[in-house]
Scaffold this motif. Sequence first.
Motif, PDB file in Angstrom:
ATOM      1  N   GLY A  76       0.799  -1.313   0.216  1.00 29.58           N
ATOM      2  CA  GLY A  76      -0.058   0.065   0.027  1.00 29.58           C
ATOM      3  C   GLY A  76       0.828   1.273   0.002  1.00 29.58           C
ATOM      4  O   GLY A  76       0.328   2.171   0.501  1.00 29.58           O
ATOM      5  N   THR A  77       2.082   1.045  -0.488  1.00 28.86           N
ATOM      6  CA  THR A  77       2.964   2.342  -0.444  1.00 28.86           C
ATOM      7  C   THR A  77       3.071   3.105  -1.860  1.00 28.86           C
ATOM      8  O   THR A  77       4.063   4.172  -1.675  1.00 28.86           O
ATOM      9  N   TRP A  78       2.118   2.973  -2.694  1.00 32.56           N
ATOM     10  CA  TRP A  78       2.358   3.696  -3.915  1.00 32.56           C
ATOM     11  C   TRP A  78       1.887   5.317  -3.442  1.00 32.56           C
ATOM     12  O   TRP A  78       2.407   6.195  -3.814  1.00 32.56           O
ATOM     13  N   LYS A  79       0.951   5.343  -2.583  1.00 36.69           N
ATOM     14  CA  LYS A  79       0.689   6.659  -1.976  1.00 36.69           C
ATOM     15  C   LYS A  79       1.562   7.346  -1.342  1.00 36.69           C
ATOM     16  O   LYS A  79       1.658   8.785  -1.182  1.00 36.69           O
TER      17      LYS A  79
ATOM     18  N   LEU B 205       4.333   8.239  -3.990  1.00 35.25           N
ATOM     19  CA  LEU B 205       3.860   9.400  -4.999  1.00 35.25           C
ATOM     20  C   LEU B 205       3.345  10.538  -4.640  1.00 35.25           C
ATOM     21  O   LEU B 205       2.830  11.444  -5.123  1.00 35.25           O
TER      22      LEU B 205
ATOM     23  N   LEU C 293       1.813   2.881 -16.115  1.00 29.98           N
ATOM     24  CA  LEU C 293       2.208   3.712 -14.825  1.00 29.98           C
ATOM     25  C   LEU C 293       1.614   5.039 -15.009  1.00 29.98           C
ATOM     26  O   LEU C 293       0.907   5.688 -14.063  1.00 29.98           O
ATOM     27  N   GLY C 294       1.903   5.684 -16.140  1.00 36.17           N
ATOM     28  CA  GLY C 294       1.533   6.908 -16.233  1.00 36.17           C
ATOM     29  C   GLY C 294       0.125   7.243 -16.206  1.00 36.17           C
ATOM     30  O   GLY C 294      -0.576   8.210 -15.782  1.00 36.17           O
ATOM     31  N   ARG C 295      -0.916   6.317 -16.803  1.00 38.21           N
ATOM     32  CA  ARG C 295      -2.061   6.438 -16.916  1.00 38.21           C
ATOM     33  C   ARG C 295      -2.897   5.726 -15.701  1.00 38.21           C
ATOM     34  O   ARG C 295      -4.172   6.166 -15.651  1.00 38.21           O
ATOM     35  N   ARG C 296      -2.213   5.162 -14.820  1.00 37.59           N
ATOM     36  CA  ARG C 296      -3.139   4.581 -13.814  1.00 37.59           C
ATOM     37  C   ARG C 296      -3.239   5.630 -12.685  1.00 37.59           C
ATOM     38  O   ARG C 296      -2.699   6.839 -12.300  1.00 37.59           O
ATOM     39  N   ASP C 297      -4.630   5.413 -12.085  1.00 36.05           N
ATOM     40  CA  ASP C 297      -5.025   6.232 -10.841  1.00 36.05           C
ATOM     41  C   ASP C 297      -4.760   5.252  -9.703  1.00 36.05           C
ATOM     42  O   ASP C 297      -5.178   4.237  -9.963  1.00 36.05           O
ATOM     43  N   PHE C 298      -4.428   6.021  -8.880  1.00 36.66           N
ATOM     44  CA  PHE C 298      -4.213   5.226  -7.418  1.00 36.66           C
ATOM     45  C   PHE C 298      -5.529   5.531  -6.661  1.00 36.66           C
ATOM     46  O   PHE C 298      -5.273   6.549  -5.746  1.00 36.66           O
ATOM     47  N   ALA C 299      -6.533   5.055  -6.859  1.00 40.59           N
ATOM     48  CA  ALA C 299      -7.858   5.505  -6.236  1.00 40.59           C
ATOM     49  C   ALA C 299      -8.091   4.612  -4.944  1.00 40.59           C
ATOM     50  O   ALA C 299      -9.244   5.210  -4.063  1.00 40.59           O
ATOM     51  N   GLY C 300      -7.433   3.935  -4.504  1.00 35.98           N
ATOM     52  CA  GLY C 300      -7.625   3.288  -3.162  1.00 35.98           C
ATOM     53  C   GLY C 300      -8.379   2.086  -3.274  1.00 35.98           C
ATOM     54  O   GLY C 300      -9.211   1.793  -4.098  1.00 35.98           O
TER      55      GLY C 300
ATOM     56  N   ALA D  11     -12.491   2.578  -3.846  1.00 36.33           N
ATOM     57  CA  ALA D  11     -12.900   3.269  -5.214  1.00 36.33           C
ATOM     58  C   ALA D  11     -13.442   2.055  -6.076  1.00 36.33           C
ATOM     59  O   ALA D  11     -12.948   0.918  -6.140  1.00 36.33           O
TER      60      ALA D  11
END
Lengths: 336, 453
Positions: free
Chosen positions: B116-119, B122, B285-292, B295
Amino acid sequence: MTDALRGTPSALASTPSPGSAPPDGGPAPAALRATGIVKAFGGTRAVDDVDLTLAPGEVRGLLGPNGAGKTTLLRSLFGLVTPDAGTIELLGRRQVAGDRPVLEGVAGFVEDPRFYPYLTARANLEVLALFDGGAAAPPIDAVLHRVGLGGRADDRVSGYSTGMRQRLGIAAALLRAPSLLLLDEPTSGLDPAGARDVAELVRSLSAAGVAVLLSSHQIGEVGSICDAFTVLSRGRVVWDGTAAQLRDQAPVSAFELATTDDGAARRLATEHPHVEILDGPDGRMRLTGAQAAVDAFVVALGREDVAVRRLELVMSPLEAMFFTLTEQPPLELEPP
Amino acid sequence: MTSATAQVTRGDATPGRRRARPGPRIRDIQRAERRKLTAQLSTRLLALVCALGPLAFAGLLSLQNGVPADTLFGVWVHSSGYAVSLVVLGFSGSWGFPVIAGVLAGDVFSGEDRHGTWKTVLTRSALRRDVYAGKVLAAAELAVGLVALAAVSSTVGGLAFTGDQPLVGLSGTMLSPGHSLELVALSWAASVLPTLAFVALALLFSLATRNGIAGAVGPVIVALVMALLDLIGNGTWVHAALVGSAFSDWHGLFAAPPFLQPLLVGSLVSVVWTAGGLALCARMLGRRDFAGAGAPRAARWTRAGALVVIAVAAIGLLAAGTQLGPTTITTRRLQASLTPTFNRLAPVQQRELGRRVPVGTRLRIQPTCLRRGGGAAGPGDDWTCTLDVFIPQAGIEPFQQTPVTYDMSVQANGCYKATSPPSFVGQQLMRDTHGHEVVNPLYTIYGCFETDG
């Protein structure tokens, strides 16, 4: 430990970002200005045309029940999700929908802070400092001490409790000496002393010019430290204004009341026009009224030889206002 | 608390200096990612295996008489330490390098999902594209480091347990120790580009599936599929495009004369695979939404199912395509390679048996190569080559006007294994003039020829 998060305002404050101070000496631009933010998932608009402004040094509560869109809005501000529409200006840097924001000077976390469990707290912060360009502005040890983790700095994060991870999340944010701090449920998982420490830290940062946005679904957690509030419900802003405006519009408080003679208390209440006794959902007496009227009523009970056994605040005015705002359709609400 | 505050204040006293610096450089992020990777148990175990595995393999080989005869240079592991390193390289090309790529890079992106460390990452100052670049570079540099570790370990192990005797090349020529070392180093270096291609595949699996196991296993499965595709079809085009084949393209270095075209083509193919994989990753990766987690999420099973269908269709198309293009395995090339190789190895055998062979002695050989199943072209293990040997002078027994028949297994890349029944050339092991058991160089012959020559 209880004062672990306390500190001098200057200790962790940063200078405003280069773009935040206008050269002509005019009013400083907003630390955060979001306009018309829209983010939909499938057919659901999680954030629907939201405007949000935060001045330097301001502490603003971003309130709303679960699912109101707070976290999605924060994710949009951080660039974790790409808004479908709207513009975001962070510390004077403007992005339109589709851009990735530059987060220099912006710190915080979304939902619960997460770290690499196989690394120690210190190693985690060292790694994160590299993501900020190398050496941390405040030394890592100092930040860890500041949040009360100095003694556990070399423990792996896998052994940390939720509250400790929350503290480490705050440490990770402070590591960047931010000018804009975006915190999502910062007191979640903290004990009361820890929550108080966070509140004091936020106040000290605010005094040093750091703008702070506190997201919470419980107004009681952040109500006392915010200068202003933005309330979201179903993705839309249903209220936006200062803390004073919110209090002015807040309904009366509600108390749970127990006395030695409940019948006498009910009769006496009918003689006091500014208070009212209702039956609560559990059958107990629920006393409502402004604080001054409630005080006068309690004095009157004493004069009538009716002893008060319990007078417990069930819902503060701010909480009552919060529920009113978020449980009714936005169109029925009176704007501030 | 006082000292801590003082430290903080000191650190904060120079915010201007901090802001005056450029933002995080890719090199900083690469350092961070390197630190994360090297802290993980899987990476440490992998490094341990790369460091000690080849050494242990060399030690075990020295304790037994048998040889891994099915592998290029396998018959020479008791004769030259350089052969040990090349055998390890051959094994690594089949499985080792894809495993290194998968274990090392297969969790680089999915690890952020799992923890869960993308957020966390980033929401720092680093730009998303720089985070991506740092991750890729860290995985690549560690993969190259592990390949180098295995190279050094296998070479040191081979030299320590077997020795630095001259190596018999793939055309029967004797390569001096210095030249052998140089070629061994070049061969390992040639494996770097295809390894990086598999690193790119591992990163792609990791990012697309968000699953560390898929990221680790995916490249190995791709390598397996490519190895199977390599075994079918007579065409050149698809075989040349398989990055898994590039791991064995170093063989041309050991031929006489050496040929480099397969190496160059393999390197180019590796670069194309690497660039393609990384470009796909960057786009994802550029298009990905990290929405949790909360979501709404696209139907992952639908996506996974679509990926499986696409993969199966791609494999089917590739399998069908293995017939496309001209075949490069022909009777003429095979005969032209086996004959001089045999001619060079025969005197080696005779000298080891104590027979005097004048320098420059050449046998007159009439080769005849055919496929038992019919036809005279294409890879396969049904080739038979009969060498009618005419001995021009007395003293070189037992080949005087003797037909020697070899069963041949020929690969699409031009490498072959020729095995003769003991009745023609003697047993696999023979005793030299000192009474030591040595490998009979004519029993199993490994050779390679240039497929475009």
